[in-house]
Motif scaffolding. Structure first.
Motif, PDB file in Angstrom:
ATOM      1  N   ARG A 120      -1.496  48.485  22.518  1.00 63.04           N
ATOM      2  CA  ARG A 120      -1.788  49.638  23.382  1.00 63.04           C
ATOM      3  C   ARG A 120      -0.865  49.646  24.594  1.00 63.04           C
ATOM      4  O   ARG A 120      -0.313  50.676  24.959  1.00 63.04           O
ATOM      5  CB  ARG A 120      -3.238  49.638  23.830  1.00 63.04           C
ATOM      6  N   LEU A 121      -0.683  48.499  25.225  1.00 63.45           N
ATOM      7  CA  LEU A 121       0.183  48.425  26.400  1.00 63.45           C
ATOM      8  C   LEU A 121       1.632  48.767  26.055  1.00 63.45           C
ATOM      9  O   LEU A 121       2.296  49.492  26.797  1.00 63.45           O
ATOM     10  CB  LEU A 121       0.103  47.040  27.045  1.00 63.45           C
ATOM     11  N   VAL A 122       2.101  48.253  24.941  1.00 66.43           N
ATOM     12  CA  VAL A 122       3.476  48.536  24.533  1.00 66.43           C
ATOM     13  C   VAL A 122       3.628  50.011  24.179  1.00 66.43           C
ATOM     14  O   VAL A 122       4.610  50.651  24.561  1.00 66.43           O
ATOM     15  CB  VAL A 122       3.915  47.622  23.357  1.00 66.43           C
ATOM     16  N   ILE A 168       1.928  52.545  25.311  1.00 67.47           N
ATOM     17  CA  ILE A 168       1.901  53.312  26.557  1.00 67.47           C
ATOM     18  C   ILE A 168       3.263  53.231  27.239  1.00 67.47           C
ATOM     19  O   ILE A 168       3.800  54.238  27.709  1.00 67.47           O
ATOM     20  CB  ILE A 168       0.767  52.803  27.482  1.00 67.47           C
ATOM     21  N   LYS A 169       3.815  52.039  27.273  1.00 64.14           N
ATOM     22  CA  LYS A 169       5.123  51.834  27.918  1.00 64.14           C
ATOM     23  C   LYS A 169       6.216  52.656  27.250  1.00 64.14           C
ATOM     24  O   LYS A 169       6.963  53.373  27.918  1.00 64.14           O
ATOM     25  CB  LYS A 169       5.484  50.348  27.888  1.00 64.14           C
ATOM     26  N   VAL A 170       6.316  52.581  25.914  1.00 61.69           N
ATOM     27  CA  VAL A 170       7.395  53.303  25.232  1.00 61.69           C
ATOM     28  C   VAL A 170       7.167  54.812  25.271  1.00 61.69           C
ATOM     29  O   VAL A 170       8.121  55.586  25.336  1.00 61.69           O
ATOM     30  CB  VAL A 170       7.645  52.788  23.788  1.00 61.69           C
ATOM     31  N   ASN A 171       5.902  55.231  25.261  1.00 60.32           N
ATOM     32  CA  ASN A 171       5.589  56.656  25.397  1.00 60.32           C
ATOM     33  C   ASN A 171       6.099  57.181  26.736  1.00 60.32           C
ATOM     34  O   ASN A 171       6.783  58.207  26.804  1.00 60.32           O
ATOM     35  CB  ASN A 171       4.083  56.888  25.276  1.00 60.32           C
ATOM     36  N   ASP A 172       5.751  56.479  27.797  1.00 57.38           N
ATOM     37  CA  ASP A 172       6.168  56.914  29.126  1.00 57.38           C
ATOM     38  C   ASP A 172       7.682  56.897  29.274  1.00 57.38           C
ATOM     39  O   ASP A 172       8.264  57.812  29.870  1.00 57.38           O
ATOM     40  CB  ASP A 172       5.507  56.045  30.200  1.00 57.38           C
ATOM     41  N   LEU A 173       8.323  55.871  28.736  1.00 58.82           N
ATOM     42  CA  LEU A 173       9.791  55.815  28.783  1.00 58.82           C
ATOM     43  C   LEU A 173      10.406  57.021  28.083  1.00 58.82           C
ATOM     44  O   LEU A 173      11.326  57.662  28.609  1.00 58.82           O
ATOM     45  CB  LEU A 173      10.300  54.523  28.131  1.00 58.82           C
ATOM     46  N   MET A 174       9.901  57.333  26.909  1.00 63.57           N
ATOM     47  CA  MET A 174      10.444  58.457  26.133  1.00 63.57           C
ATOM     48  C   MET A 174      10.282  59.764  26.891  1.00 63.57           C
ATOM     49  O   MET A 174      11.234  60.525  27.066  1.00 63.57           O
ATOM     50  CB  MET A 174       9.756  58.531  24.769  1.00 63.57           C
ATOM     51  N   MET A 175       9.078  60.038  27.320  1.00 61.66           N
ATOM     52  CA  MET A 175       8.796  61.304  28.006  1.00 61.66           C
ATOM     53  C   MET A 175       9.580  61.417  29.309  1.00 61.66           C
ATOM     54  O   MET A 175      10.192  62.449  29.589  1.00 61.66           O
ATOM     55  CB  MET A 175       7.294  61.430  28.287  1.00 61.66           C
ATOM     56  N   ASP A 176       9.583  60.357  30.103  1.00 60.88           N
ATOM     57  CA  ASP A 176      10.263  60.394  31.396  1.00 60.88           C
ATOM     58  C   ASP A 176      11.772  60.522  31.249  1.00 60.88           C
ATOM     59  O   ASP A 176      12.407  61.312  31.961  1.00 60.88           O
ATOM     60  CB  ASP A 176       9.919  59.151  32.223  1.00 60.88           C
ATOM     61  N   ARG A 177      12.351  59.759  30.338  1.00 58.46           N
ATOM     62  CA  ARG A 177      13.811  59.827  30.159  1.00 58.46           C
ATOM     63  C   ARG A 177      14.248  61.180  29.606  1.00 58.46           C
ATOM     64  O   ARG A 177      15.279  61.714  30.006  1.00 58.46           O
ATOM     65  CB  ARG A 177      14.290  58.694  29.250  1.00 58.46           C
ATOM     66  N   PHE A 178      13.480  61.720  28.682  1.00 61.42           N
ATOM     67  CA  PHE A 178      13.849  63.023  28.128  1.00 61.42           C
ATOM     68  C   PHE A 178      13.785  64.086  29.227  1.00 61.42           C
ATOM     69  O   PHE A 178      14.705  64.894  29.362  1.00 61.42           O
ATOM     70  CB  PHE A 178      12.946  63.402  26.949  1.00 61.42           C
ATOM     71  N   LYS A 179      12.731  64.072  30.008  1.00 63.65           N
ATOM     72  CA  LYS A 179      12.602  65.055  31.090  1.00 63.65           C
ATOM     73  C   LYS A 179      13.723  64.889  32.114  1.00 63.65           C
ATOM     74  O   LYS A 179      14.289  65.870  32.596  1.00 63.65           O
ATOM     75  CB  LYS A 179      11.242  64.929  31.769  1.00 63.65           C
ATOM     76  N   ILE A 203      14.399  51.083  21.641  1.00 65.17           N
ATOM     77  CA  ILE A 203      14.393  50.016  20.623  1.00 65.17           C
ATOM     78  C   ILE A 203      15.212  48.829  21.116  1.00 65.17           C
ATOM     79  O   ILE A 203      14.774  47.677  21.028  1.00 65.17           O
ATOM     80  CB  ILE A 203      14.909  50.539  19.273  1.00 65.17           C
ATOM     81  N   ALA A 204      16.394  49.111  21.651  1.00 62.64           N
ATOM     82  CA  ALA A 204      17.257  48.021  22.140  1.00 62.64           C
ATOM     83  C   ALA A 204      16.589  47.255  23.279  1.00 62.64           C
ATOM     84  O   ALA A 204      16.714  46.027  23.364  1.00 62.64           O
ATOM     85  CB  ALA A 204      18.605  48.599  22.589  1.00 62.64           C
ATOM     86  N   SER A 205      15.852  47.957  24.117  1.00 66.21           N
ATOM     87  CA  SER A 205      15.203  47.290  25.259  1.00 66.21           C
ATOM     88  C   SER A 205      13.994  46.461  24.835  1.00 66.21           C
ATOM     89  O   SER A 205      13.556  45.593  25.576  1.00 66.21           O
ATOM     90  CB  SER A 205      14.782  48.325  26.312  1.00 66.21           C
ATOM     91  N   GLN A 206      13.459  46.723  23.659  1.00 68.66           N
ATOM     92  CA  GLN A 206      12.279  45.985  23.171  1.00 68.66           C
ATOM     93  C   GLN A 206      12.663  44.723  22.399  1.00 68.66           C
ATOM     94  O   GLN A 206      11.805  43.925  22.063  1.00 68.66           O
ATOM     95  CB  GLN A 206      11.413  46.892  22.282  1.00 68.66           C
TER      96      GLN A 206
END
Length: 147
Positions: free
Chosen positions: A78-80, A82-93, A143-146
């Motif tokens: 769940r934590l991971v 949430i983290k990747v979701n936020d990264l995706m949404m924030d970076r795209f925006k 993916i690279a950051s994980q």
């Protein structure tokens, strides 16, 4: 072919943006092409309502398959996720100004006028592929950051 080329190839064959992004990552996700295309089939055009861009939704599905919760009480998953979701949404925006399809296209694609505007201005063929490319690049970065 790399991920971006794969996604753009699917999109050029009239697949939805969401399907195209997921299908570009079938190997990493351990799914078949048919499964990828089915998973993304209801998310193109912001779920046909101009909401969250299908390329972003496809990217989130890929990230969920790679990093999502895999069982009940999977706190780490769940934590991971949430983290990747936020990264995706924030970076795209950050890169595109929004992740809402109608905002990105500058019109309401659910209306006849908005759809015509997109066609008349070649947005589906010239603008949307750019959004696909950005979404794929961000997935690759995450993916690279994980690793």
């Amino acid at each position: 072919m790399n991920h971006k080329e794969k996604a753009l190839n699917y999109f050029s064959q009239k697949m939805h943006c969401s399907q195209s992004v997921i299908a570009a990552f079938t190997e990493e996700c351990g799914i078949t092409e048919a499964q990828a295309l089915k998973l993304g089939s209801c998310f193109g055009g912001g779920m046909r309502k101009g909401e969250v861009c299908g390329a972003v939704t496809g990217a989130l599905i890929v990230l969920g398959l790679l990093y999502g919760e895999s069982k009940v009480d999977d706190a780490e998953g769940r934590l991971v996720s949430i983290k990747v979701n936020d990264l995706m949404m924030d970076r795209f925006k950050e890169k595109c100004g929004s992740y809402i399809c109608n905002d990105l296209l500058g019109c309401d694609i659910t209306s006849a006028e908005g759809h015509k505007y997109c066609l008349d201005n070649n947005l589906f063929t010239e603008f949307c592929p750019k959004m696909l490319a950005v979404a794929v690049e961000i997935v690759e970065e995450i993916i690279a950051s994980q690793e």
